[in-house]
Design a protein around this motif. Structure first.
Motif, PDB file in Angstrom:
ATOM      1  N   VAL A 202     -18.895 -10.312  -0.504  1.00  0.00           N
ATOM      2  CA  VAL A 202     -18.716 -10.727   0.894  1.00  0.00           C
ATOM      3  C   VAL A 202     -17.275 -11.198   1.155  1.00  0.00           C
ATOM      4  O   VAL A 202     -16.744 -11.013   2.256  1.00  0.00           O
ATOM      5  CB  VAL A 202     -19.732 -11.836   1.270  1.00  0.00           C
ATOM      6  N   SER A 205     -15.152  -8.389   2.273  1.00  0.00           N
ATOM      7  CA  SER A 205     -15.719  -7.567   3.346  1.00  0.00           C
ATOM      8  C   SER A 205     -14.826  -7.533   4.576  1.00  0.00           C
ATOM      9  O   SER A 205     -14.946  -6.639   5.405  1.00  0.00           O
ATOM     10  CB  SER A 205     -17.084  -8.121   3.737  1.00  0.00           C
ATOM     11  N   GLY A 206     -13.948  -8.511   4.722  1.00  0.00           N
ATOM     12  CA  GLY A 206     -13.144  -8.591   5.934  1.00  0.00           C
ATOM     13  C   GLY A 206     -13.924  -9.134   7.124  1.00  0.00           C
ATOM     14  O   GLY A 206     -13.385  -9.256   8.218  1.00  0.00           O
ATOM     15  N   ASP A 207     -15.177  -9.466   6.925  1.00  0.00           N
ATOM     16  CA  ASP A 207     -16.041  -9.995   7.990  1.00  0.00           C
ATOM     17  C   ASP A 207     -15.933 -11.528   7.977  1.00  0.00           C
ATOM     18  O   ASP A 207     -16.568 -12.201   7.172  1.00  0.00           O
ATOM     19  CB  ASP A 207     -17.481  -9.530   7.732  1.00  0.00           C
ATOM     20  N   HIS A 208     -15.100 -12.065   8.876  1.00  0.00           N
ATOM     21  CA  HIS A 208     -14.783 -13.505   8.828  1.00  0.00           C
ATOM     22  C   HIS A 208     -16.007 -14.377   9.045  1.00  0.00           C
ATOM     23  O   HIS A 208     -16.143 -15.430   8.438  1.00  0.00           O
ATOM     24  CB  HIS A 208     -13.706 -13.838   9.864  1.00  0.00           C
ATOM     25  N   GLN A 209     -16.905 -13.911   9.912  1.00  0.00           N
ATOM     26  CA  GLN A 209     -18.122 -14.683  10.171  1.00  0.00           C
ATOM     27  C   GLN A 209     -19.008 -14.736   8.938  1.00  0.00           C
ATOM     28  O   GLN A 209     -19.559 -15.783   8.593  1.00  0.00           O
ATOM     29  CB  GLN A 209     -18.898 -14.040  11.327  1.00  0.00           C
ATOM     30  N   ALA A 210     -19.119 -13.581   8.270  1.00  0.00           N
ATOM     31  CA  ALA A 210     -19.960 -13.515   7.066  1.00  0.00           C
ATOM     32  C   ALA A 210     -19.363 -14.388   5.958  1.00  0.00           C
ATOM     33  O   ALA A 210     -20.092 -15.068   5.230  1.00  0.00           O
ATOM     34  CB  ALA A 210     -20.095 -12.067   6.593  1.00  0.00           C
TER      35      ALA A 210
END
Ligand code: ADE
Length: 254
Positions: A202, A205-210
């Protein structure tokens, strides 16, 4: 505003070093904090510069004398006034009988103008020191040290980094664990794979919220497993409550 700290000790040489490196050195050079170390011995009046004496009532061990300590406190308070410090000093005595040091105390002390730290030695300090000049007694934990010198260094370090301007942007306080009431989430840097031990996916992932959700969950997990006592005081959201209850394993129904 500058924080002035006067340290009273019979071992001034112990303080060569800890304040001369890294962040504390930079803070002193920038004029954000000023640390003065004083030898209690130089406030004695007898030929042998005696700082301890036998306890009234008998018993083992020596007791730190009241006169040199009180005169040292009076001296540094006067010196501070002459240097333009207006508010009264917080005078701290280190003793295992004091209040246990924690982040909220460090925050309160970082907002002061002047701290005087008395490093107790021997088996104790004449009780009249506490009565006449001390405003706060602090312990750094439930274990016994040979004196207040190491506690003084611990206190200076933890208070100094809270003085505005002392930490640079990269050392920012914003996301700090203990101040958020929880332990810190796990951190990783390169390489991604070290001897087969990989970084949680994670985080790549580059997904800041995750990423933020994973970190909150891991901070809660650590705190739940290692320091559940902290959860009582930590500000928690409803989502946090759901996360925490997922850690609790209910007993199998009969
Ligand atoms: N002096 C000796 N032990 C101490 C402790 N744990 N904290 C503060 N002062 C001390």
């Amino acid at each position: 505003m500058m924080l002035r700290i006067d340290i009273l000790t019979i071992f001034p040489e112990m303080f060569r070093g800890p304040f001369d490196a890294s962040i504390l050195k930079r803070a002193r050079e920038a004029g954000l904090i000023a640390i003065h170390v004083h030898d209690i011995r130089s406030f004695t009046h007898d030929r042998h510069h005696t700082t301890d004496d036998y306890p009234f009532g008998g018993g083992a061990g020596m007791v730190m004398k009241v006169q040199p300590v009180v005169e040292a406190v009076e001296y540094v308070c006067q010196a501070a006034m002459q240097d333009g410090i207006k508010s009264p000093a917080e005078v701290i005595l280190f003793t295992p009988a004091g209040q246990i040091l924690e982040q909220s105390i460090a925050k309160a002390l970082a907002a002061r103008e002047h701290l005087v730290l008395i490093c107790g030695r021997y088996e104790g300090v004449d009780e009249r020191v506490e009565k006449m000049v001390v405003s706060r007694e602090i312990s750094i934990g439930d274990y016994v040290l040979t004196g207040g010198e190491l506690p003084a260094m611990v206190l200076v370090d933890t208070v100094a980094r809270l003085v505005p301007g002392v930490l640079g942007a990269s050392e920012s306080l914003a996301e700090e664990s203990i101040s958020s009431g929880l332990l810190e989430y796990p951190q990783y840097t390169r390489p991604f794979d070290f001897r087969g031990e990989k970084v949680p996916a994670v985080l790549l992932s580059g997904d800041h919220q995750a990423v933020a959700a994973w970190r909150r969950c891991e901070a809660l997990r650590r705190t739940f497993e290692r320091r559940p006592d902290l959860l009582v005081r930590a500000p928690l959201s409803q989502d946090d409550g759901v996360t925490l209850s997922s850690f609790v394993r209910l007993p199998e129904p009969p």
